[in-house]
Design a protein around this motif. Structure first.
Motif, short mmCIF file in Angstrom:
data_model
loop_
_atom_site.label_atom_id
_atom_site.label_comp_id
_atom_site.label_asym_id
_atom_site.label_seq_id
_atom_site.Cartn_x
_atom_site.Cartn_y
_atom_site.Cartn_z
N ALA A 51 -45.80 -97.12 -67.17
CA ALA A 51 -46.94 -96.39 -67.05
C ALA A 51 -47.54 -96.68 -65.61
O ALA A 51 -47.98 -95.58 -65.15
N PHE A 52 -47.65 -97.81 -65.18
CA PHE A 52 -48.12 -98.09 -63.91
C PHE A 52 -47.26 -97.40 -62.76
O PHE A 52 -47.65 -96.73 -61.82
N ALA A 53 -46.13 -97.39 -63.02
CA ALA A 53 -45.05 -97.08 -62.04
C ALA A 53 -45.20 -95.43 -61.98
O ALA A 53 -45.16 -94.97 -60.86
N CYS A 54 -45.55 -94.88 -63.08
CA CYS A 54 -45.64 -93.49 -63.17
C CYS A 54 -46.98 -93.10 -62.57
O CYS A 54 -46.95 -92.13 -61.67
N ILE A 55 -48.00 -93.92 -62.63
CA ILE A 55 -49.08 -93.57 -61.87
C ILE A 55 -49.05 -93.87 -60.47
O ILE A 55 -49.61 -92.77 -59.68
N TYR A 56 -48.43 -94.76 -59.92
CA TYR A 56 -48.11 -94.76 -58.66
C TYR A 56 -47.22 -93.77 -57.95
O TYR A 56 -47.56 -93.49 -57.11
N THR A 57 -46.32 -93.26 -58.66
CA THR A 57 -45.48 -92.28 -58.34
C THR A 57 -46.41 -91.09 -58.00
O THR A 57 -46.43 -90.57 -57.02
N LYS A 58 -47.24 -90.53 -59.03
CA LYS A 58 -48.25 -89.40 -58.68
C LYS A 58 -48.97 -89.94 -57.45
O LYS A 58 -49.34 -88.85 -56.84
N ARG A 59 -49.61 -90.98 -57.58
CA ARG A 59 -50.41 -91.53 -56.31
C ARG A 59 -49.67 -91.22 -54.91
O ARG A 59 -50.27 -90.90 -53.94
N CYS A 60 -48.51 -91.79 -54.85
CA CYS A 60 -47.72 -91.81 -53.57
C CYS A 60 -47.28 -90.39 -53.28
O CYS A 60 -47.35 -89.83 -52.06
N ILE A 61 -46.88 -89.25 -54.10
CA ILE A 61 -46.24 -87.93 -53.71
C ILE A 61 -47.05 -86.75 -54.33
O ILE A 61 -46.49 -85.80 -54.24
N ASN A 62 -48.08 -87.24 -55.06
CA ASN A 62 -48.98 -86.21 -55.54
C ASN A 62 -48.10 -85.34 -56.39
O ASN A 62 -48.64 -84.23 -56.87
#
Length: 86
Positions: free
Chosen positions: A15-26
């Motif tokens: 879940a953290f990786a998914c949140i990080y993905t969203k944070r990185c590339i919107n």
């Protein structure tokens, strides 16, 4: 790849990786998340604390990291609750 099974990653870390993905590339792009998780696997990290300690995440404030970790905890709790209700 089912990261919770394949690499023994916790649901919280995925879940953290998914949140990080969203944070990185919107946006959420599974291929980007898969690359993040592959990098973390290669770095032998298994927890969010490991990710942070090994500096696998860059250019994010400590406050934002705490917020992302809280979001991952909430998502994990919701998934577990939904699974318990089934």
């Amino acid at each position: 790849v089912n990261w919770c099974v394949h690499s023994q990653f916790s649901l919280e870390l995925v879940a953290f990786a998914c949140i990080y993905t969203k944070r990185c590339i919107n946006q959420f792009v599974i291929a980007y998340t898969n690359k993040i998780l592959s990098n973390w696997e290669n770095a032998d990290v298994v927890t969010i604390d490991d990710v942070i300690a090994t500096k696998q995440i860059r250019r994010i404030s400590k406050a934002d990291l705490r917020s992302m970790q809280q979001q991952a905890n909430i998502i994990t709790a919701q998934v577990r609750l939904n699974n318990d209700e089934e």
